[in-house]
Design a protein around this motif. Structure first.
Motif, mmCIF file in Angstrom:
data_model
loop_
_atom_site.group_PDB
_atom_site.id
_atom_site.type_symbol
_atom_site.label_atom_id
_atom_site.label_comp_id
_atom_site.label_asym_id
_atom_site.label_seq_id
_atom_site.Cartn_x
_atom_site.Cartn_y
_atom_site.Cartn_z
ATOM 1 N N MET A 1 134.456 73.441 29.335
ATOM 2 C CA MET A 1 135.408 72.531 29.967
ATOM 3 C C MET A 1 136.401 73.336 30.808
ATOM 4 O O MET A 1 136.899 74.374 30.367
ATOM 5 N N LEU A 2 136.650 72.865 31.984
ATOM 6 C CA LEU A 2 137.627 73.460 32.876
ATOM 7 C C LEU A 2 138.797 72.494 33.030
ATOM 8 O O LEU A 2 138.617 71.346 33.437
ATOM 9 N N VAL A 3 139.980 72.959 32.669
ATOM 10 C CA VAL A 3 141.189 72.150 32.803
ATOM 11 C C VAL A 3 141.972 72.659 34.013
ATOM 12 O O VAL A 3 142.319 73.838 34.077
ATOM 13 N N GLU A 79 133.028 73.932 22.363
ATOM 14 C CA GLU A 79 133.464 75.177 21.748
ATOM 15 C C GLU A 79 134.738 75.666 22.452
ATOM 16 O O GLU A 79 134.798 75.727 23.685
ATOM 17 N N ARG A 80 135.722 76.033 21.678
ATOM 18 C CA ARG A 80 136.997 76.449 22.264
ATOM 19 C C ARG A 80 136.854 77.712 23.116
ATOM 20 O O ARG A 80 137.610 77.914 24.066
ATOM 21 N N LYS A 81 135.861 78.534 22.800
ATOM 22 C CA LYS A 81 135.674 79.749 23.600
ATOM 23 C C LYS A 81 135.098 79.434 24.974
ATOM 24 O O LYS A 81 135.038 80.313 25.835
ATOM 25 N N ARG A 82 134.695 78.187 25.187
ATOM 26 C CA ARG A 82 134.157 77.786 26.486
ATOM 27 C C ARG A 82 135.093 76.818 27.225
ATOM 28 O O ARG A 82 134.656 76.049 28.086
ATOM 29 N N VAL A 83 136.352 76.891 26.864
ATOM 30 C CA VAL A 83 137.381 76.095 27.540
ATOM 31 C C VAL A 83 138.255 77.041 28.357
ATOM 32 O O VAL A 83 138.730 78.060 27.846
ATOM 33 N N VAL A 84 138.452 76.708 29.626
ATOM 34 C CA VAL A 84 139.261 77.546 30.521
ATOM 35 C C VAL A 84 140.333 76.690 31.176
ATOM 36 O O VAL A 84 140.040 75.622 31.717
ATOM 37 N N LEU A 85 141.563 77.159 31.112
ATOM 38 C CA LEU A 85 142.673 76.486 31.782
ATOM 39 C C LEU A 85 142.958 77.238 33.084
ATOM 40 O O LEU A 85 143.122 78.469 33.070
ATOM 41 N N TYR A 86 143.000 76.509 34.186
ATOM 42 C CA TYR A 86 143.174 77.144 35.498
ATOM 43 C C TYR A 86 144.279 76.455 36.290
ATOM 44 O O TYR A 86 144.442 75.231 36.239
#
Length: 229
Positions: A1-3, A79-86
């Motif tokens: 997920m990309l935030v 998975e939290r390791k596949r979440v990126v905040l940009y």
């Protein structure tokens, strides 16, 4: 997920709600894996937004943002390791703050972590002086990094910050990053001669930023420390 956290609107005087929801990186779906869920978060609060931080009007604003991110993670079993905040600029402030608060990874481009430049140089163009905010950014981030240092951190947490000595925010950004624990900090410093201002950092580092986002989405991690490019 990309935030994706929005930067300042291209026109600060917009009368519509788009003033709080600038659609940065509109073509992002072309450059990330097909199954990436993209979450865009509006920045309601303050005159041009609340920088995704607590405001005097809504002291729980940051908690609401974190709760939203966590609810989407839980709903889709990500998975939290596949979440990126940009985010860049104001969006960089939001992505950096919430990654550190929620135990996630971020790619934060030239974040605003100190109010003094815009208050003193641009006559408070971001409307941060006065009583709109209960804390100055430098105080809020000082408290945040203290909590971050003290708590147990997951091995995947990567606090990626992209900055440049050609930006007037460089001193405050690089100063803040020196307080991030070494194993989490990934600092990318660009001296690209095309960078001529704060907005130029985001514009001229987009390829690098896209690569970092994709690495973190795939669960890959760059080496901690400073990288010059």
């Amino acid at each position: 997920m990309l935030v994706i956290f929005s930067s300042m609107a291209d026109d600060l005087n917009k009368s519509s709600l788009n003033r709080y929801f600038e659609p940065n990186f509109k073509s992002v779906h072309k450059f990330v894996p097909d199954d990436t869920l993209v979450l865009r978060i509006a920045d309601i609060g303050g005159v041009v937004g609340g920088f995704y931080l607590p405001t005097s009007f809504d002291p729980s604003a940051a908690t609401k943002v974190s709760n939203l991110i966590n609810s989407i993670i839980d709903r889709y079993g990500i998975e939290r390791k596949r979440v990126v905040l940009y985010g860049a600029s104001k969006g960089g402030t939001g992505s950096l703050y919430h990654a550190m608060m929620a135990g996630l990874s971020c790619v934060s481009v030239d974040p605003v972590v100190d109010d003094s430049f815009y208050e003193q140089t641009y006559n408070d163009s971001h409307w941060t002086a006065g009583r709109l905010f209960p804390h100055k950014k430098e105080d809020a981030f000082r408290e945040l990094v203290s909590l971050y240092q003290e708590r147990e951190r997951a091995s995947f947490e990567s606090i990626g910050v992209v900055c440049s000595p050609r930006s007037p925010l460089f001193k405050s950004v690089i100063g803040f990053t020196e307080n991030i624990p070494e194993e989490s900090a990934r600092i990318f410093v660009s001296d690209n001669p095309k960078i001529d201002s704060h907005p130029g950092v985001s514009r001229e580092t987009l390829r690098t930023v896209t690569g970092l986002i994709n690495c973190y989405l795939l669960g890959l991690r760059t080496e901690p420390g400073k990288t010059y490019f």
